[in-house]
Design an enzyme around this catalytic site. Structure first.
Site, short mmCIF file in Angstrom:
data_model
loop_
_atom_site.label_atom_id
_atom_site.label_comp_id
_atom_site.label_asym_id
_atom_site.label_seq_id
_atom_site.Cartn_x
_atom_site.Cartn_y
_atom_site.Cartn_z
N ASP A 83 -1.96 -0.44 6.04
CA ASP A 83 -2.25 -0.13 7.03
C ASP A 83 -3.62 0.40 7.28
O ASP A 83 -3.95 0.69 8.52
CB ASP A 83 -1.24 1.22 7.58
CG ASP A 83 -1.50 2.26 6.97
OD1 ASP A 83 -2.03 2.40 5.64
OD2 ASP A 83 -1.11 3.36 7.45
N ASP A 101 -7.15 -1.68 3.43
CA ASP A 101 -6.20 -2.72 3.05
C ASP A 101 -6.54 -4.15 3.90
O ASP A 101 -6.09 -5.23 3.35
CB ASP A 101 -4.84 -2.44 3.74
CG ASP A 101 -4.33 -1.33 2.89
OD1 ASP A 101 -4.62 -0.99 1.70
OD2 ASP A 101 -3.71 -0.27 3.51
N ASP A 139 0.73 -1.30 0.05
CA ASP A 139 -0.06 0.17 -0.15
C ASP A 139 0.91 1.29 0.02
O ASP A 139 2.05 1.10 0.34
CB ASP A 139 -0.84 0.06 1.27
CG ASP A 139 -1.88 1.31 1.24
OD1 ASP A 139 -2.31 1.49 0.49
OD2 ASP A 139 -1.73 1.73 2.47
#
Length: 633
Positions: A503, A507, A310
């Site tokens: 995080d 996600d 990410d």
């Protein structure tokens, strides 16, 4: 609850078997062998019964494991009157299962501590006052107070003039957004501005955040279970064991030789060495701030070939920082920053706090501001050291001093204009920068065999490209929704084991469906930490490198222990088949083999990550101290 009961059962079985073995030895040495046999049987039967139940459950699901060898050796020893040998095997087997349960239980306890800060209530307006209510009591139409720092508990419409929300956990957008009255706010967004009222549109169970949680649950349910390293060796070892035992009985006519073979063959190098090495690896990784939730994720972590990252809060800092200062006229850059930071002391806006932090980092002593007036989401005005100062968006500041707005931010950045005494003094160019440790970590992982590294973000493509320029990624996927991230992970899993690092709440589903999901636990969303297999307890992406190194080292040591231990066991089985070992002698020999492989497995406690993980090697003690203090480096 079922897991907790299972842990208690494994602990009770180990205690029962150990007490039975020791008590029987004491009674036997006192000259009462018959009583000793009864005690040994009493210690073995509970472990054997639990083992049989476990075997039946495994067979019903089509799995054949090493439990069968242990059950055969205990049953044969009891049947042919070798109670002491059966008691030794019972202690060894229950000890191995206890070690596995201990490792997983410790990880669960640490996760409960990590998630204990998640809010479970909301503040609701009722009869002219405020009340705290559980989330499941919120109904559409309820008016909620969202205080600064609160997370929106349900989807709703803003009922105040403005609301300033941090949606990075949901969308990956690193900078907060400004919403006006009537705009819809998503549950899971964090209030980054002043308190505001929210009219609930849906119940908590039907809101955006709840939908993502359900997506996580579906992803976890569809994820193939991780097979234990020991089980992958089980079939051929079972065949060899039964073959040698049957041959010994067939050619000699002595069933005791078969019992001796089975006792020596009890796969304790697999049952004990593997969990010891992996538990040691879990402990070693935790010293570097890497919480791995059990032996299965650690094994798989050692075989990762594709890494998906990410952006916001993972590959980047997740917090705006000043990248440059553009000054106009005779204004100095240092004075622009000092004056702007002095005024921003009166604001709780994340960008304002970043400006104040930048000024403190340069050692500036900031004077107090006076006559402060803030327009939420737009800017702030006041007096600093007798001068009129305005700080905010370019259009906001320009309108206050009678000018047209000027420059435009580059991709991935935002401009903060500063005016002093009705003159445009300069611009602070801010963006969410790449983590300083990210580039080194990615280069190191490539050298260690991670062949594909991809970016998966909900942020805009232009922002993602700007931030990751020069990283040499194998692919960049921007503007993704949570379900699109899941599909990306599933597609990449066709190439081999995939690790996903994130995080945010958005996600969490991808972390759940990946072979190994890694969450940034220090500042990340609770949903991502709960869905992940690995949590980085310290807010540094470079911890990932040592974590993978330790996983690979622990797995290598476990395999070494298994190969050596099984080799020695096979030699012992052959000796028992030719009558050179009795069942009790075979059990004692197996104990010596166990000691050897366990000592070898404990080497995992001393694994040192590669030197390319700069800033993390030899930092285990500092990482532990950071976790204990609840701080990050």
């Amino acid at each position: 609850m079922d897991t907790i009961r299972s842990d208690y059962l494994k602990t009770a079985l180990l205690i029962t078997a150990a007490v039975g073995l020791v008590s029987g030895l004491v009674v036997s040495l006192s000259g009462r062998p018959d009583a000793a046999n009864v005690i040994w049987i009493a210690g073995v039967v509970p472990a054997l019964a639990a083992l049989v139940v476990e075997i039946l459950v495994s067979l019903r699901s089509g799995e054949v494991g090493l439990d069968i060898v242990a059950a055969l050796s205990m049953s044969a020893a009891l049947f042919f009157g070798e109670e002491l040998a059966a008691a030794v095997v019972a202690v060894m087997y229950s000890g191995g299962t206890f070690l596995e349960a201990f490792a997983e239980g410790r990880a669960r306890r640490e996760m409960r501590d990590l998630l204990s800060r998640v809010p479970r209530t909301a503040t609701r307006h009722r009869d002219g006052g405020l009340e705290e209510v559980p989330l499941d009591e919120i109904a559409p139409g309820d008016r909620l107070l969202i205080r600064q720092g609160d997370v929106a508990p349900v989807d709703g419409k803003v009922a105040s003039d403005t609301a300033f929300l941090d949606t990075s956990a949901l969308t990956g957008e690193s900078l907060p957004i400004r919403l006006t009255r009537g705009a819809e706010a998503m549950s899971g967004s964090t209030n980054a501005g002043e308190a505001f009222d929210l009219i609930a549109m849906r119940e908590a169970k039907d809101s955006t955040y709840a939908g993502i949680v359900r997506l996580v649950e579906e992803a976890q349910a569809s994820k193939a279970p991780m097979s234990r390293l020991a089980d992958r060796w089980s079939l051929w070892f079972l065949a060899i064991t039964v073959g040698i035992a049957c041959a010994a009985w067939w050619f000699t006519g002595d069933p005791i030789r078969a019992v001796a073979v089975l006792v020596v063959a009890t796969p304790c190098p697999l049952i004990l060495a593997v969990p010891v090495a992996l538990v040691a690896g879990l402990s070693r990784a935790a010293q570097f701030g890497v919480l791995i939730k059990g032996a299965g994720p650690l094994e798989t972590m050692a075989r990762i070939g594709t890494l998906i990252l990410d952006k916001t809060g993972t590959l980047t800092e997740g917090r705006p920082q000043i990248m440059s200062i553009e000054s106009f006229g005779d204004f100095a850059e240092a004075d622009i920053l000092r004056v702007a930071a002095a005024l921003d002391q009166a604001s709780k806006h994340p960008v304002a706090q970043a400006i104040v932090a930048a000024a403190h980092a340069r050692g500036f002593v900031l004077p107090a501001p006076f006559d402060v007036a803030e327009t939420p989401g737009e800017g702030i005005a006041g007096r600093v050291e007798g001068r009129t100062v305005i700080v905010g968006g370019d259009a906001f500041v320009a309108s206050r001093i009678g000018q047209e707005p000027g420059g435009h931010p580059v991709a991935g950045s935002v401009l903060v204009a500063v005016a002093i005494d009705r003159q445009m003094a300069g611009l602070l160019v801010m963006s969410d920068p790449l983590r300083v440790d990210a580039r080194l970590m990615l280069e190191g992982l490539r050298r260690q065999g991670v062949g594909r590294i991809l970016l998966a973000t909900g942020d805009r493509a232009d922002v993602a490209k700007q931030v990751t320029m020069g990283l040499g990624l194998n692919g960049l996927h921007a503007g993704l929704t949570p379900d699109q991230k899941v599909r990306l992970v599933l597609n990449e899993r066709k190439r081999g084991p995939v690790m996903m690092v994130g995080d945010g709440v958005n996600d969490a589903p991808a972390l759940a469906v990946a072979d190994v999901g890694v969450a940034m636990g220090a500042r990340g969303a609770a949903a991502s930490a709960e869905a992940a297999d690995v949590v980085l307890l310290i807010d540094r992406i470079d911890r990932l490198g040592p974590g993978i190194d330790i996983a690979r080292g622990a797995r290598r040591i476990a395999v070494e222990s298994v190969v050596v231990g099984i080799g020695l066991s096979i030699i012992g089985m052959i000796a028992a088949a030719f009558g050179y070992l009795t069942p009790v002698q075979g059990a004692l020999l197996q104990e010596l083999i166990d000691v050897a492989v366990i000592l070898n497995a404990l080497r995992a406690l001393r694994i040192t990550p590669h030197e390319w993980a700069a800033g993390t090697v030899n930092t285990a003690s500092s990482a532990t101290a950071d976790i204990a203090r609840g701080t990050t480096p």
